[in-house]
Design an enzyme around this catalytic site. Structure first.
Site, PDB file in Angstrom:
ATOM      1  N   TYR A  97     -66.894 -14.539   4.139  1.00 15.13           N
ATOM      2  CA  TYR A  97     -65.782 -15.103   4.903  1.00 15.13           C
ATOM      3  C   TYR A  97     -64.480 -14.839   4.153  1.00 15.13           C
ATOM      4  O   TYR A  97     -64.399 -15.066   2.940  1.00 15.13           O
ATOM      5  CB  TYR A  97     -65.958 -16.620   5.065  1.00 15.13           C
ATOM      6  CG  TYR A  97     -64.784 -17.289   5.739  1.00 15.13           C
ATOM      7  CD1 TYR A  97     -64.796 -17.540   7.101  1.00 15.13           C
ATOM      8  CD2 TYR A  97     -63.637 -17.640   5.019  1.00 15.13           C
ATOM      9  CE1 TYR A  97     -63.714 -18.130   7.737  1.00 15.13           C
ATOM     10  CE2 TYR A  97     -62.546 -18.213   5.636  1.00 15.13           C
ATOM     11  CZ  TYR A  97     -62.593 -18.456   6.992  1.00 15.13           C
ATOM     12  OH  TYR A  97     -61.514 -19.021   7.615  1.00 15.13           O
ATOM     13  N   GLU A 184     -58.272 -13.977  10.052  1.00 23.25           N
ATOM     14  CA  GLU A 184     -59.608 -14.344   9.576  1.00 23.25           C
ATOM     15  C   GLU A 184     -60.616 -13.241   9.865  1.00 23.25           C
ATOM     16  O   GLU A 184     -60.617 -12.673  10.948  1.00 23.25           O
ATOM     17  CB  GLU A 184     -60.051 -15.643  10.270  1.00 23.25           C
ATOM     18  CG  GLU A 184     -61.417 -16.127   9.851  1.00 23.25           C
ATOM     19  CD  GLU A 184     -61.887 -17.335  10.671  1.00 23.25           C
ATOM     20  OE1 GLU A 184     -61.603 -18.469  10.267  1.00 23.25           O
ATOM     21  OE2 GLU A 184     -62.523 -17.123  11.715  1.00 23.25           O
TER      22      GLU A 184
END
Ligand code: GDP
Ligand code: MN
Length: 383
Positions: A97, A184
């Site tokens: 992530y 993201e």
């Protein structure tokens, strides 16, 4: 403005972040031209598509057509799926992530990284916060190489430092160049061919639209094609709604009035359930929508509703019209405290009183009574 995955990946590709080969498909005919194996990904703005069945790996052409037909036109988390991203299937060694965000509390940009990427990052953040690295950096200087090395160590990606640095630099360039509030990648995946961004989530700051006209226009035009009810969404855009923890619903006609109302609620010992303002010059329809928003989105049960209107250019008869129409359509099940003054005040008050709705002249009196009602110190009204 939230970007779809396919739009975010286009930006990634333009600035050198590796993404899978991909094509946007919008019709059943398009599906027939594809060749398995590949991954079909529903293009909606909400996250968690994988868990909700909106991302499907297809290993042969028959299942590809079957799954594609099932997804196109389906409803995913309240959004209609009108486009799919068909992507080359990638063999994943590990999921990570990565994101760039603005931290409202620190008032600084932040890089967030975790080696437990994939679909459950919110759960990881709650249950195993030590598995998430948060690094803030100076907004003027940008992140430096020490940040990149620290992240590579944390993710055990020292051997991939060169690739990782390239991805992080490109993410920062996008963040900075386009006034993004979020960039993201979840997951960023390690493959035998290096790091690849398998998903993309980008939010552009709406308040920066004036200096990002080209990019907003380009992406808005693409979104118009794959969205329905776009006009309605635009109209609702004039209302700002922020949920808060209290039980007093609050609506104001502008941001300044809203801040004043929140302060006064606090002064009288109450807690607002929301900050809701109608963006200055407004209309009966927006007043109606604000009432709808405050009742529908409240996270706790409302105990009273405070509406503070200061008519400079807003007409109080029009505001009253919106409130009365809402009452006639839905009823108002909590004590209501409306203070209106300014343009067309006499007419507005008369309409309210004729409809059996209370109005106040004095700002502080209205707020105090709304707080008392929320504490249970007044008999329950409904209108
Ligand atoms: P989200 O659930 O909306 O965040 O959608 P993602 O794009 O992140 O996809 C969800 C999950 O699907 C990913 O975490 C991957 O595990 C899986 N996935 C997506 N694309 C591929 C792919 O090309 N190959 C494989 N094996 N899995 C994929
Ligand atoms: Mn994802």
């Amino acid at each position: 403005m939230k970007l779809y995955e396919f739009q975010g990946k286009e930006l990634f590709a333009r600035c050198g972040i590796p993404v899978p080969k991909r094509r946007l498909v919008r019709s059943f005919e398009d599906l027939e031209t594809l060749d398995a194996p590949l991954v079909l990904k529903s293009q909606v703005l909400s996250g968690g598509r994988g868990k909700a069945g909106g991302v499907v790996v297809c290993d042969d052409n028959a299942s590809l057509v079957q799954e594609g037909k099932r997804l196109i036109g389906s409803s995913l988390k309240g959004e209609r799926v009108l486009a799919l991203l068909a992507e080359e299937k990638v063999d994943i060694l590990q999921e990570y992530y990565l994101s760039f965000v603005i931290d409202g509390e620190l008032k600084k940009p932040l890089i967030i990284a975790s080696a437990t990427g994939g679909m459950e990052i919110e759960k990881v953040a709650e249950e195993e916060p030590e598995k998430i690295l948060k690094l803030s950096f100076d907004p003027l200087a940008g992140p430096s190489d020490y940040h990149f090395r620290r992240i590579a160590d944390f993710l055990s990606l020292r051997n991939e430092l060169k690739d990782l640095r390239k991805v992080l630099r490109a993410m920062y360039a996008l963040f900075n160049q386009y006034d993004a509030s979020l960039i993201e990648i979840n997951p960023l995946v390690k493959t035998s061919a290096g790091l690849i961004a398998l998903d993309s989530k980008i939010n552009l700051d709406d308040d920066a639209e004036f200096r990002q006209k080209e990019i907003f226009q380009e992406f808005q035009e693409q979104q118009n094609v794959i969205q329905q009810n776009n006009a309605k969404a635009k109209d609702e855009g004039t209302i700002t709604y922020v949920p808060l923890d209290g039980n007093i619903g609050m609506i104001s006609d502008g941001a300044g009035t809203g801040m004043l109302s929140l302060d006064l609620i606090r002064d009288f010992g109450g807690e607002a359930a929301d900050f809701c303002e109608m963006g200055g010059l407004t209309s009966p329809d927006v007043m109606y929508q604000a009432m709808e928003t405050v009742f529908n989105k409240a996270t706790k049960e409302l105990k009273s509703l405070l509406v503070i209107l200061i008519g400079g250019f807003n007409r109080m008869d029009e505001m009253a019209e919106g409130i009365i129409r809402y009452k006639n359509d839905h009823g108002i099940s909590v004590p209501l405290f409306v203070r209106l003054c300014g343009t067309m005040e006499t007419e507005g008050k008369k309409m309210m009183i004729d409809s059996g709705l209370p109005v106040f002249d004095d700002l502080e009196e209205a707020v105090e009574k709304a707080v008392m009602a929320a504490e249970g110190n007044s008999h329950v009204h409904s209108y």
